[in-house]
Design a protein around this motif. Structure first.
Motif, short mmCIF file in Angstrom:
data_model
loop_
_atom_site.label_atom_id
_atom_site.label_comp_id
_atom_site.label_asym_id
_atom_site.label_seq_id
_atom_site.Cartn_x
_atom_site.Cartn_y
_atom_site.Cartn_z
N SER A 83 0.84 -1.21 0.00
CA SER A 83 0.00 0.00 0.00
C SER A 83 0.87 1.25 0.00
O SER A 83 0.57 2.23 -0.69
CB SER A 83 -0.93 0.00 1.21
OG SER A 83 -1.77 -1.11 1.14
N LEU A 84 1.95 1.23 0.79
CA LEU A 84 2.83 2.41 0.83
C LEU A 84 3.53 2.58 -0.52
O LEU A 84 3.70 3.70 -1.01
CB LEU A 84 3.90 2.25 1.92
CG LEU A 84 3.41 2.30 3.36
CD1 LEU A 84 4.59 2.15 4.31
CD2 LEU A 84 2.67 3.60 3.66
N ALA A 85 3.93 1.46 -1.13
CA ALA A 85 4.60 1.54 -2.43
C ALA A 85 3.63 2.09 -3.49
O ALA A 85 4.04 2.84 -4.38
CB ALA A 85 5.12 0.17 -2.85
N SER A 86 2.36 1.75 -3.37
CA SER A 86 1.41 2.23 -4.39
C SER A 86 1.19 3.74 -4.22
O SER A 86 1.18 4.48 -5.20
CB SER A 86 0.11 1.43 -4.36
OG SER A 86 -0.83 2.01 -3.52
N LEU A 87 1.09 4.20 -2.97
CA LEU A 87 0.89 5.64 -2.73
C LEU A 87 2.11 6.44 -3.21
O LEU A 87 2.01 7.41 -3.96
CB LEU A 87 0.65 5.84 -1.24
CG LEU A 87 0.34 7.23 -0.71
CD1 LEU A 87 -0.47 7.13 0.58
CD2 LEU A 87 1.56 8.06 -0.42
N VAL A 88 3.30 5.98 -2.77
CA VAL A 88 4.53 6.71 -3.11
C VAL A 88 4.84 6.58 -4.60
O VAL A 88 5.22 7.55 -5.26
CB VAL A 88 5.71 6.19 -2.25
CG1 VAL A 88 7.04 6.71 -2.76
CG2 VAL A 88 5.52 6.57 -0.79
#
Ligand SMILES: Cc1cc2nc3c(=O)[nH]c(=O)nc-3n(C[C@H](O)[C@H](O)[C@H](O)COP(=O)(O)OP(=O)(O)OC[C@H]3O[C@@H](n4cnc5c(N)ncnc54)[C@H](O)[C@@H]3O)c2cc1C
Length: 372
Positions: A83-88
């Motif tokens: 999820s963090l990789a998708s946001l960033v």
């Protein structure tokens, strides 16, 4: 956006810091909260680390890391939580779009606040069943002397918490990228979409019903700037990075479990387990080789092929790793295998469906045979 502003020591320090954050802080955070909750605390830490401006030149307030370091950061985040990789990853792509297409005024206004994560961007490109920029139905109209936006985008990552959404819309024969404030009149964010994975960061439809914009200020690249051709060359490399990260994370977890438990198994089970561990290790190593080649100076594989192969291999690897861990793979008290399993399902779809890419690769191969 390779710029070489960041020296090798600074890049190493950043990778170490983000590695510590991803390996220690993220799992600690996830252990105490429902995965569906927006990770405000982690986003604040990512801001402090400078990750939102990793690839942006120093003159615009970024860290000026090259592509290789930025890919490494995305890898570390994805290894911990997709999820963090998708946001960033989405935000960094939009920094790239701003740098490539923005007017001088837009770059000066946006890149510094994008770099420090004060303004996090989302993108609203895709419409269900439609990825060709020329076929989008979201469009611009002129009404009462104003330019307004009309249409609907079905899936927008981080729609609910983004400060701006870059919306693709047709204006005559051009495809414009329009910077929209999600709280503006005429913008409606739909309810959170139910899904098996990539939770925490919101995913929702966004509807535009007469949302007014200023062509000088809000159209990326200025009035009439057409993105059609640049969108066709969309870059899917970040999905390969995320697939490799996920595969290596689950493979390490399964190997640890197997090493811990193999001694108490009968000899035939030990042989079968060794073979299974060998299989996932070999596949993961092949994925890493593809990724390294893709990010190297002279790739021998294209981004579409790499995305298809790595995200498809990932499905087999995750399944095998969950199986290797038995009940502890499916119902793990720390839930990290289960989370990777659910998150991995999205990767063959996001960006562009693997089937669509395969049909594009196949058409190009046939066309080149016919042209011989
Ligand atoms: C978790 C998640 C996050 C997303 N975030 C964003 C975002 O932030 N911004 C954004 O704009 N979009 C986002 N999307 C949308 C995403 O880009 C699309 O879902 C993806 O491109 C697939 O398009 P589709 O869902 O319309 O599938 P469709 O195009 O309807 O395709 C469905 C299936 O039909 C078949 N098919 C369709 N066309 C072809 C073809 N030409 N050749 C062969 N087979 C074909 C394939 O089997 C394909 O998988 C997100 C999606 C997901 C799941």
């Amino acid at each position: 956006m390779h710029n070489g502003d960041c020296d090798a020591d600074a890049a190493r320090r950043l990778v170490d810091e983000v590695g510590f954050f991803a390996e220690r802080e993220v799992p600690r955070y996830l252990a105490g909260r429902p995965e569906e909750e927006y990770p405000d605390e982690l986003v604040k830490r990512l801001r402090l680390l400078g990750v939102f401006g990793a690839d942006v030149p120093v003159r615009y307030g970024g860290l000026g890391c090259g592509e290789a370091t930025t890919a490494r950061l995305l890898y570390l985040l994805a290894r911990s939580w997709q999820s963090l990789a998708s946001l960033v990853g989405t935000h960094l792509k939009l920094c790239g779009q701003m740098l490539r297409h923005g007017t001088d005024e837009q770059r000066s206004a946006w890149l510094p606040v994008m770099s420090c994560g004060e303004a996090v961007f989302a993108r609203a490109y895709h419409e269900q069943g439609c990825s060709d920029p020329e076929l989008l139905t979201t469009h611009v109209r002129d009404s009462a002397g104003r330019r307004t936006l009309h249409g609907r985008k079905d899936w927008v990552t981080n729609a609910r918490h983004a400060d701006r959404i870059l919306v693709l819309a047709r204006d005559g024969r051009a495809t414009l990228g329009i910077l929209v404030d999600p709280t503006a009149d005429g913008v409606r964010i739909g309810p959170e979409l139910p899904r098996p994975g990539v939770l925490g960061v919101s995913l929702a439809s966004v509807t535009f019903d007469g949302c007014a914009f200023d062509p000088e200020r809000d159209v990326l690249g200025g009035p009439g700037h057409d993105l059609t051709d640049s969108l066709r060359a969309g870059d899917l490399r970040s999905y390969t990075t995320r697939a490799v990260a996920c595969a290596e994370a689950v493979c390490d977890q399964a190997a640890r479990f197997a090493a811990r438990t193999i001694g108490r198994r009968p000899p035939d089970a030990q042989g079968a387990i060794r073979l299974r561990v060998g299989e996932v290790r070999a596949r993961t190593a092949a994925m890493r080789a593809i990724w390294t080649d893709l990010l190297g100076p002279a790739p021998t594989i294209g981004p579409d092929e790499a995305k298809v192969v790595c995200t498809a291999l990932l499905q087999e690897i995750v399944q095998a790793c969950v199986l290797l861990c038995g009940g502890a793979g499916y119902a793990d008290p720390h839930d990290s295998l289960g989370r990777h399993y659910r998150d991995a399902l999205a990767l063959p779809i996001v960006g562009a469906s693997n089937d669509t890419l395969l049909s594009r690769i196949g058409s190009a191969a046939l066309a080149s045979e016919e042209a011989r």
